[in-house]
Design an enzyme around this catalytic site. Sequence first.
Site, PDB file in Angstrom:
ATOM      1  CB  SER A 159      -0.960   0.000   1.197  1.00 35.01           C
ATOM      2  OG  SER A 159      -0.343  -0.499   2.338  1.00 35.01           O
TER       3      SER A 159
ATOM      4  CG  HIS B 242      -3.446  -0.477  -3.408  1.00 33.55           C
ATOM      5  ND1 HIS B 242      -4.003   0.757  -3.198  1.00 33.55           N
ATOM      6  CD2 HIS B 242      -3.197  -0.975  -2.178  1.00 33.55           C
ATOM      7  CE1 HIS B 242      -4.080   0.986  -1.900  1.00 33.55           C
ATOM      8  NE2 HIS B 242      -3.604  -0.056  -1.261  1.00 33.55           N
TER       9      HIS B 242
ATOM     10  CG  ASN C  44      -4.114   4.658   0.423  1.00 37.45           C
ATOM     11  OD1 ASN C  44      -5.283   4.666   0.784  1.00 37.45           O
ATOM     12  ND2 ASN C  44      -3.364   3.570   0.461  1.00 37.45           N
TER      13      ASN C  44
HETATM   14  P1  NAI Z   1      -0.764  -9.581   7.418  1.00 41.45           P
HETATM   15  O1  NAI Z   1       0.241  -9.329   8.477  1.00 41.45           O
HETATM   16  O2  NAI Z   1      -2.170  -9.929   7.802  1.00 41.45           O
HETATM   17  O3  NAI Z   1      -0.241 -10.756   6.495  1.00 41.45           O
HETATM   18  C1  NAI Z   1       1.058 -10.878   6.018  1.00 41.45           C
HETATM   19  C2  NAI Z   1       1.351 -12.359   5.887  1.00 41.45           C
HETATM   20  O4  NAI Z   1       2.536 -12.512   5.133  1.00 41.45           O
HETATM   21  C3  NAI Z   1       1.588 -13.061   7.237  1.00 41.45           C
HETATM   22  O5  NAI Z   1       0.725 -14.191   7.334  1.00 41.45           O
HETATM   23  C4  NAI Z   1       3.048 -13.488   7.148  1.00 41.45           C
HETATM   24  O6  NAI Z   1       3.299 -14.700   7.815  1.00 41.45           O
HETATM   25  C5  NAI Z   1       3.240 -13.609   5.668  1.00 41.45           C
HETATM   26  N1  NAI Z   1       4.628 -13.554   5.255  1.00 41.45           N
HETATM   27  C6  NAI Z   1       5.605 -12.724   5.691  1.00 41.45           C
HETATM   28  N2  NAI Z   1       6.747 -12.980   5.036  1.00 41.45           N
HETATM   29  C7  NAI Z   1       6.489 -13.971   4.168  1.00 41.45           C
HETATM   30  C8  NAI Z   1       7.261 -14.670   3.193  1.00 41.45           C
HETATM   31  N3  NAI Z   1       8.536 -14.374   3.014  1.00 41.45           N
HETATM   32  N4  NAI Z   1       6.644 -15.616   2.476  1.00 41.45           N
HETATM   33  C9  NAI Z   1       5.357 -15.906   2.668  1.00 41.45           C
HETATM   34  N5  NAI Z   1       4.573 -15.293   3.551  1.00 41.45           N
HETATM   35  C10 NAI Z   1       5.137 -14.334   4.292  1.00 41.45           C
HETATM   36  O7  NAI Z   1      -0.737  -8.313   6.470  1.00 41.45           O
HETATM   37  P2  NAI Z   1      -1.842  -7.754   5.468  1.00 41.45           P
HETATM   38  O8  NAI Z   1      -2.676  -6.763   6.146  1.00 41.45           O
HETATM   39  O9  NAI Z   1      -2.502  -8.902   4.793  1.00 41.45           O
HETATM   40  O10 NAI Z   1      -0.962  -6.948   4.420  1.00 41.45           O
HETATM   41  C11 NAI Z   1      -0.180  -7.590   3.447  1.00 41.45           C
HETATM   42  C12 NAI Z   1       0.231  -6.586   2.398  1.00 41.45           C
HETATM   43  O11 NAI Z   1      -0.918  -5.969   1.849  1.00 41.45           O
HETATM   44  C13 NAI Z   1       1.103  -5.467   2.900  1.00 41.45           C
HETATM   45  O12 NAI Z   1       2.027  -5.129   1.906  1.00 41.45           O
HETATM   46  C14 NAI Z   1       0.113  -4.336   3.112  1.00 41.45           C
HETATM   47  O13 NAI Z   1       0.695  -3.068   3.043  1.00 41.45           O
HETATM   48  C15 NAI Z   1      -0.813  -4.564   1.950  1.00 41.45           C
HETATM   49  N6  NAI Z   1      -2.145  -4.000   2.084  1.00 41.45           N
HETATM   50  C16 NAI Z   1      -2.830  -4.111   3.253  1.00 41.45           C
HETATM   51  C17 NAI Z   1      -4.085  -3.561   3.365  1.00 41.45           C
HETATM   52  C18 NAI Z   1      -4.850  -3.701   4.639  1.00 41.45           C
HETATM   53  O14 NAI Z   1      -5.856  -3.019   4.798  1.00 41.45           O
HETATM   54  N7  NAI Z   1      -4.463  -4.566   5.561  1.00 41.45           N
HETATM   55  C19 NAI Z   1      -4.729  -2.848   2.241  1.00 41.45           C
HETATM   56  C20 NAI Z   1      -3.943  -2.858   1.036  1.00 41.45           C
HETATM   57  C21 NAI Z   1      -2.694  -3.397   0.990  1.00 41.45           C
END
Ligand code: NAI
Length: 717
Positions: free
Chosen positions: A430, A451, A501
């Site tokens: 993001s 995104h 954003n």
């Molecule tokens: P989250 O923390 O819920 O999930 C991230 C997951 O990635 C975790 O389960 C972690 O174990 C896994 N992970 C970390 N390193 C890894 C690797 N090397 N290989 C495989 N899995 C790995 O985070 P979330 O909220 O799902 O965000 C993920 C991405 O999406 C980020 O880049 C965030 O900025 C983006 N994003 C998030 C939004 C939101 O509202 N939460 C909205 C739009 C984008």
Amino acid sequence: MTALTVERVGAVAVITFDLPGEPINKFSRAVKDEFVAVLDALERDTGVGAAVLLSGKPDTFIAGADIEEFLAWTTAFQAEAASKEGHQLLERLERARVPMVAAIHGACLGGGLETALACAYRIASDHEKTVLALPEIQLGLIPGAGGTQRLPHVVGLQAALDMILTGRNVRAKKALQMGLVHEMVHPSILRRVALERAAALAAGTLRRGARPRERSLVDLALEGNPLGRSVVLKKAGEMALAKSKGHYPAIPAALAAVEAAYGSRAGGFATEAKLFGELAASPVCRELIFLFFATTALKKDPGVAAVPAVVPPIESLGVLGAGFMGAGITTVAVQQGIPVRLKDASLERVGKGLAAVRSVLSERLKKRQVTRQQLDDQLLLAGGTVDYTGFGHVDLVIEAVFEDLAVKHQVVRELEAVLDEGAIVASNTSTIPIARIAEVSRRPERVLGMHFFSPVHKMPLLEVIVTPATRDDVTAAVVAFGKRIGKTVIVVRDAPGFYVNRILNPYLNEAGRLLDAGCAVDALDAAVVADGFPVGPITLLDEVGLDVAGKVAPIFHEAFGERMAPPASLRAVVEAGRLGRKGKSGFYLYDAEGVRGGVDPSVYTLFPTGAQRVAVEASEITERLTCAILGEAARCLEEGIIRSPRDGDVGAVFGFGYPPFRGGPFRTIDAMGAGALVSRLEKLNDRFPGRFVPAEMLVHMARRGERFYPQTGHPLG
Ligand code: NAI
């Protein structure tokens, strides 16, 4: 043009509606003329005792009116006259010597359903594509061809109000249960059964005008007398007002038209036509119709200026990170039949992600939107892994791992070691520039951003972020894939905050500055909600997560300097470690179940201006917040972040709920005039130097009296 063909089967005339050169059937002026001619011919032909109306399209019966023709109306009177013509036509159909059977397969919407309602008998095919609805309200209108008059007498007041006020689709089975259709049959025998019923109508063995279902006693008690009806109408009005905050005149109009259906027939139809005319000429209707055209155009937009000769199809997906976003992306993909390999670092996390997928998809089973078999098939498409097994065959990988450049770099390297040469790598970051992520790639031309917004299964928008290196066929492939998984896709240039954003940030910051100046949290949110946003900015911060907001703020500050410096109050709450709803501690109070209460009074002790709050006029709040969004949206267009005002409008409405009845930021600017916005921005900039400097583009447009969209005719030219 011949849209209607008639063939004779014994004493039954079979009319097939198949609009040439169009994927769907819709009513235009020309089709209506043909319809009249067909009715005339049937009336004269004494050998014909009944008729069947069928569609020649694979999955549409009749999708409604040709909305392009609405653009020709410049006055309420013209639209009212069009409605009256529709009344005459369908009245003729209803009262014709020859009774008609509607054989409905596929979408039967708006004028299509109004036509079916004027038929003597309705049969729906038992098929998932068969849906019946009066969606006019979504365009800021009410049904104008008798829908508000006939429907209540067919399905009862409450069911009719529900359909007319929400525009929701009713599936065949439900339509049968509620008495909207007389019968439901398998699509393979639809024509045959329709012919039989028509023959029975002709022979008099089937009574013309019979209701599909007799009303229940409860319905009759409530709706059969004026007092009961007024209670139902009042309740519906209150509920609709609570939801719409009075911004949608079609809602009270729909209630008034339906109420009129219980008076004299002529009076009821006249009321419908008059209200339809008034609504058609209203600014709200114009903006909602604009959004309809804009989203329709986006569906056809390949996302690149020159369509590449070959756009590689994306048939399988890899998702990295089974967290909140990864699970959401997996959900929407398997829902569309796309196999997904979902990878995370541990089996436990993969399991949690798959459980999240199951939980969302199961909701649809509960709501009977899918069968158990369909649900099982979808779940089978999602396979979990902790290594890259199966990734060698996927066409696209979307990474949704932690928001950390080093982690993103690591996964890009790992991916490129296992992926096929032609595979595409997308990041759901993001905040991190896609070009930074692509720095470590051996194939940066195959790297871009996707995104998504959270929760992925609910939020309709997808921003596809392209860098100067991204190849057009890669962009086009990903845009097509985004549409396939049900998203409205805009292509956005790689720049801090992308588009949504980017325009949200100055708005949220301005909200923070109002808090700095002593405004109360609830007063701020309430003013914005009353202005037409789904939630206020402070609620939004609590929902998104204050940790996320805290991470984003310095990025904007660094990229855009002082004008995007994070306000003290927001900074203080983030620094206090409050997370918002997910941490059950934010600007608002949350109970153990996460249910929100009022403002948390202790939050004020964190603000530099303390607990003492001052009254701030709602108009001051909305002026500052609106101008923050509009000014930034113009900058995004000027900088080429978005490709068109259309994308900017759709992005704002679908990305964060910018009030749809204003069409979007660029439509709002057109409505007020660039000159008016420039002077409002300048006034604010005098009070808050540096924060409201109007974009060059706006100043230029103001000087020349230019607009983003043509003033008359088709909004998209
Ligand atoms: P989250 O923390 O819920 O999930 C991230 C997951 O990635 C975790 O389960 C972690 O174990 C896994 N992970 C970390 N390193 C890894 C690797 N090397 N290989 C495989 N899995 C790995 O985070 P979330 O909220 O799902 O965000 C993920 C991405 O999406 C980020 O880049 C965030 O900025 C983006 N994003 C998030 C939004 C939101 O509202 N939460 C909205 C739009 C984008």
